[in-house]
Design a protein around this motif. Structure first.
Motif, short mmCIF file in Angstrom:
data_model
loop_
_atom_site.label_atom_id
_atom_site.label_comp_id
_atom_site.label_asym_id
_atom_site.label_seq_id
_atom_site.Cartn_x
_atom_site.Cartn_y
_atom_site.Cartn_z
N GLY A 152 0.81 -1.21 0.00
CA GLY A 152 0.00 0.00 0.00
C GLY A 152 0.84 1.26 0.00
O GLY A 152 0.77 2.08 -0.91
N CYS A 153 1.69 1.42 1.03
CA CYS A 153 2.51 2.64 1.15
C CYS A 153 3.96 2.42 0.73
O CYS A 153 4.77 3.34 0.76
CB CYS A 153 2.47 3.17 2.58
SG CYS A 153 3.32 2.11 3.79
N HIS A 154 4.31 1.16 0.36
CA HIS A 154 5.65 0.80 -0.15
C HIS A 154 6.75 0.92 0.91
O HIS A 154 7.92 1.04 0.56
CB HIS A 154 6.00 1.65 -1.37
CG HIS A 154 4.94 1.66 -2.43
ND1 HIS A 154 4.55 0.52 -3.10
CD2 HIS A 154 4.15 2.66 -2.89
CE1 HIS A 154 3.59 0.81 -3.95
NE2 HIS A 154 3.31 2.09 -3.84
N ALA A 155 6.38 0.87 2.18
CA ALA A 155 7.40 0.81 3.24
C ALA A 155 8.12 -0.52 3.15
O ALA A 155 7.50 -1.56 2.90
CB ALA A 155 6.74 0.98 4.60
N LYS A 156 9.42 -0.51 3.36
CA LYS A 156 10.19 -1.74 3.27
C LYS A 156 11.43 -1.64 4.15
O LYS A 156 11.86 -0.55 4.52
CB LYS A 156 10.60 -2.02 1.83
CG LYS A 156 11.45 -0.91 1.19
CD LYS A 156 11.75 -1.22 -0.26
CE LYS A 156 12.55 -0.08 -0.90
NZ LYS A 156 12.85 -0.39 -2.32
N GLY A 157 12.00 -2.79 4.49
CA GLY A 157 13.20 -2.80 5.30
C GLY A 157 13.37 -4.09 6.07
O GLY A 157 12.67 -5.08 5.83
N ASP A 158 14.31 -4.06 7.02
CA ASP A 158 14.56 -5.23 7.86
C ASP A 158 14.17 -4.90 9.30
O ASP A 158 13.48 -3.90 9.56
CB ASP A 158 16.03 -5.65 7.77
CG ASP A 158 16.98 -4.54 8.19
OD1 ASP A 158 16.51 -3.47 8.65
OD2 ASP A 158 18.21 -4.73 8.07
#
Length: 660
Positions: free
Chosen positions: A66-72
Motif C-alpha cells: 500500500g505505502c511501499h514501506a520496506k526494510g529489515d
C-alpha cells in the motif's frame, strides 16, 4: 560508533522478524502461513483495514504493497520507535541476548550524561508533583479545578507545581545532585552577572516534556502570577533538550496514531490535555513556538496528513500562513497538512468545554487542505478590479508554489489555484453582467448560467434545437487546430505565456492532451530557456501528448514554430486567441439565446437572434477574408478573384488582341 565485523549479520540471524513486527501488528491468519514465515497484516505505517503488509521471515525483510514501506528488523524498530540506528541496534541486541558493543568513549560519555540529566529531571518532577498535592500547591490546584482538569488527568500528564524561592535547588542538593548538573538539566539557572544559582521554575504549574522514548527532557511552566513576564515558560535548550526538535505529548500521540486516530497539532499544553480528555489522544503541541522543519518531519512520521488546529484569531491565522511557507519545499507525495480553524476567540480547550467533543470533531472534519488556506492568504481582504492587481495575484501565487520540489504536486497546486482564480473572476463578471437584477450563479464546466430565471437545472438546448441548422455547424476540428498552434508557439517561444496569461487561463481546451499541456505551460510560464521548458513539460505530461501536438502538419508549418521569433509569435498568438475567443463567445451567446427562445413570449426573441447573427458575422468575417477574396460583378454575382484572374489569363492566350 563502529560495530565489530559480522555483528549485524549475527543480530539478524538471531532475531525473528515475525517476532519483532508482531509486537506492533495483528497478523491476518487467513493469509499468513507461519510455518513458511510468510506473514500478512494491516500496515503499521499507514491506516488500512486490509492486510497489505507482508513479512518474509526467511529473507528477513518486510514490504507494504500500500505505502511501499520496506526494510529489515533494524529499519522497522527505527521507524516504529522513532529512534536512531544505534538505539535500534541496542534494543534488538538486548532482545536477542547479545552483548552490546562498547561505544566510542566520547559517545559513551555523552550518552551517560544524557541519562544522568534525564534522572535529574525525574527527581525534579517528583518534587513538583509532591508540591502540588501539599498545602503550598492549594492555589495551583484551585486553578486546575477552575480549568476543569480532573485529578486522574493530572496524574496521567504528571502535572506538578514549582513553589517560589529555591526549594528545588535545596532538595536536589540533599539528594547529592551537583548544582552544575542541575543547571545542565535546565531546572536550575545561573545568572550571567555572577549571582547565585536559583530555581528556573518558580511559582509555576509544571508540565513534563518527554521525548518519543519517554525520557523526561524538560518542563513547561505556567505562571500563577498574572503579572509574570512570561505566562508560559519552556526550559532552556541544553544537551538533552532542543525545543525545535521536540513535541509535547509525542509518545502518547504516536500511539494514538497507531490506533487509527488523526494527528492533531494544537497550540499549547492545556489544549493538548483538553483534547486528550475528550478522546483525541493523538494530539501534540510545538512547545509554544512556531512549528519548525524538524517538528514537521516528526509529525509526518506519525501521520501522513496532520491537522493543524489553530485559534481563529489573527495570530492563529498568521501562524498558519507561516507554516504554509515552511511546508511548501518539504511536500512529498502523500505527505500534506490540513488546517482546522476554530471559531474566533476560542481555543480547543474552550470549545470542548463550551460545546463538547462533537463540536471539536466537527471542526476537525471540516479541516481545509493547505491549498485552500494559501488561496485565502493571497486573496482575503484584497480587491482585484484592475489588470495590474490581477497580475499581482498571479505572481504571488506562482511565487508561493515555486518552492515545491515535487513536479507532480506543484502541477496539482497550479491546477487547483487556476480553477479558484477562474471562479473568482468569473463570479465578478457575472455580478457585473447581472446589473441591478437578480444574480445568476455560474456552474463550473458547463459554460452557461445556472439558476435565476432559467430555473434550477443547467440551461441546455433541447435535442431538436441541437439538430437545427443554426447550431449544427461542426467547427471542433478548426478549434483544435488553433489550440494546437497556440500551445506549440508557447512551447517553442519560452516566456511568452506571461504576456497572454488571462487569455490562456480562459481558453478551456477541448481535449485532455491540450488541457495537460496548457496547465504545464502555465506552471512553467517564467522559464525562458527552450530546452529547460521542453524538459519540464516532458516531465509533467509525458512524451505522448507532446509528440501528438508537434506531429500536426498544421502546427509544423506555423512560422514561429518552425523558426522561433518572439515578435512573430506574439502576432500569431494574438490572432489565434482572438479567433478562438470570437468563435466560443458566439457559441456561448447563442446557447443562452436559444434558452431564452424557449422561455420568451414577446418580440425580444427576434432581437436576440438578430444580435446573435450579427455577432457570428463579425466573428467569422476575418477568417473568411483570410481564405479567399471576391469581387462583385455588375449583375451582383460574387466572383472569386482567383477564378477571374485565371479566366483573363486564358483569354489572353487565346485572343490577346481582345484584351487591349
Amino acid at each position: 560508533m563502529s560495530l565489530p565485523p559480522g555483528f549485524l549479520d549475527e543480530l539478524r540471524n538471531r532475531l525473528s522478524l515475525t517476532d519483532v513486527v508482531g509486537r506492533k501488528v495483528m497478523w491476518d491468519q487467513r493469509k499468513s502461513n507461519a510455518g513458511k514465515g510468510d506473514m500478512w497484516a494491516p500496515c503499521p505505517f499507514h491506516h488500512e483495514k486490509t492486510a497489505s503488509f507482508h513479512v518474509n521471515d526467511k529473507d528477513g525483510y518486510y514490504y507494504c504493497f500500500g505505502c511501499h514501506a520496506k526494510g529489515d528488523a533494524i529499519t522497522f524498530v527505527r521507524e516504529t520507535e522513532n529512534v536512531s540506528f544505534m538505539e535500534a541496534i541496542e534494543i534488538l541486541a538486548r532482545e536477542a541476548g547479545m552483548p552490546i558493543p562498547e561505544r566510542d568513549p566520547q559517545a559513551q560519555k555523552q550518552a551517560d550524561k544524557r541519562s544522568q540529566l534525564a534522572e535529574i529531571n525525574e527527581a525534579a518532577n517528583r518534587f513538583f508533583r509532591l508540591n502540588l498535592s501539599q498545602q503550598g500547591g492549594a492555589q495551583a490546584r484551585a486553578y486546575l479545578d477552575r480549568r476543569g482538569m480532573k485529578p486522574e488527568t493530572r496524574e496521567r500528564f504528571e502535572i506538578g507545581y514549582a513553589p517560589p524561592g529555591n526549594a528545588l535547588l535545596r532538595a536536589l542538593k540533599d539528594q547529592g545532585i551537583s548544582v552544575e548538573m542541575a543547571i545542565e538539566a535546565g531546572v536550575v539557572a545561573k545568572p550571567d552577572d555572577g549571582r547565585d544559582p536559583y530555581d528556573f521554575y518558580r511559582d509555576r504549574i509544571t508540565f513534563p516534556i518527554r521525548d518519543a522514548r519517554g525520557r523526561l527532557i524538560s518542563f513547561g511552566g505556567r505562571a500563577m502570577d498574572p503579572n509574570a513576564r512570561a505566562k508560559y515558560l519552556n526550559g532552556p535548550e541544553r544537551l538533552l533538550f532542543d525545543k525545535g526538535a521536540a513535541l509535547y505529548n509525542h509518545g502518547p500521540a504516536r500511539a494514538g496514531c497507531g490506533k487509527g486516530q488523526v494527528l492533531v497539532v494544537a497550540e499549547g499544553y492545556m489544549d493538548v490535555i483538553a483534547m486528550a480528555e475528550a478522546g483525541f489522544d493523538a494530539t501534540v503541541a510545538p512547545l509554544g513556538t512556531a512549528i519548525t522543519e524538524r517538528q514537521l518531519q516528526l509529525m509526518w512520521r506519525m501521520s501522513d496528513e496532520p491537522v493543524i488546529a489553530l485559534d481563529g484569531d489573527k495570530a492563529g491565522l498568521r501562524a498558519a500562513f507561516r507554516l504554509i511557507d515552511l511546508a511548501m519545499p518539504l511536500l512529498q507525495s502523500g505527505k500534506g497538512l490540513r488546517f482546522a480553524i476554530l471559531p474566533e476567540g476560542q481555543d480547543p480547550d474552550e470549545l470542548i468545554k463550551a460545546k463538547g467533543r462533537e463540536a471539536m470533531q466537527e471542526v476537525l472534519d471540516g479541516a481545509l487542505p493547505m491549498v485552500a488556506l494559501l488561496w485565502r492568504r493571497e486573496t482575503e481582504g484584497k480587491v482585484f478590479d484592475s489588470p495590474e492587481r490581477r497580475a499581482a495575484l498571479d505572481k504571488s501565487l506562482r511565487d508561493a508554489i515555486r518552492p515545491i520540489a515535487d513536479p507532480s504536486i506543484k502541477g496539482h497546486y497550479g491546477e487547483i489555484l487556476k480553477d479558484m482564480r477562474f471562479e473568482l473572476f468569473r463570479g465578478k463578471r457575472n455580478e457585473q453582467q447581472g446589473g441591478g437584477g437578480e444574480r445568476r450563479a455560474w456552474t463550473p464546466g458547463q459554460g452557461r448560467f445556472n439558476g435565476g430565471r432559467f430555473g434550477k437545472g443547467p440551461a441546455v438546448p433541447t435535442e431538436g434545437l441541437k439538430a437545427s441548422l443554426i447550431v449544427s455547424g461542426d467547427e471542433t476540428q478548426a478549434d483544435l487546430m488553433r489550440e494546437a498552434v497556440v500551445l506549440a508557439v508557447l512551447l517553442k517561444n519560452p516566456g511568452l505565456a506571461l504576456d497572454f496569461l488571462s487569455q490562456l487561463e480562459a481558453l478551456q481546451p477541448r481535449t485532455e492532451d491540450h488541457a495537460a499541456l496548457l496547465h504545464a505551460l502555465l506552471t512553467h510560464a517564467e522559464v525562458e530557456d527552450a530546452d529547460e521548458l521542453h524538459e519540464n513539460i516532458l516531465n509533467d505530461v509525458g512524451r505522448g501528448p507532446l509528440d501528438r501536438l508537434l506531429s500536426h502538419p498544421h502546427v509544423q508549418i506555423t512560422p514561429p514554430v518552425r523558426k522561433p521569433d518572439r515578435e512573430v509569435a506574439q502576432m500569431c498568438l494574438t490572432e489565434e486567441l482572438a479567433k478562438l475567443k470570437a468563435r466560443r463567445g458566439y457559441k456561448a451567446e447563442l446557447d443562452e439565446g436559444l434558452v431564452d427562445l424557449l422561455a420568451a413570449e414577446d418580440e425580444k426573441v427576434t432581437w436576440r437572434l438578430r444580435q446573435a447573427a450579427e455577432a457570428r458575422n463579425k466573428a467569422t468575417k476575418a477568417e473568411a477574408e483570410d481564405k479567399t477574396e471576391f469581387d462583385t460583378a455588375e449583375n451582383g454575382l460574387e466572383l472569386s478573384r482567383d477564378e477571374r484572374d485565371a479566366f483573363r489569363a486564358l483569354l489572353n492566350r487565346i485572343a490577346p488582341e481582345r484584351q487591349k
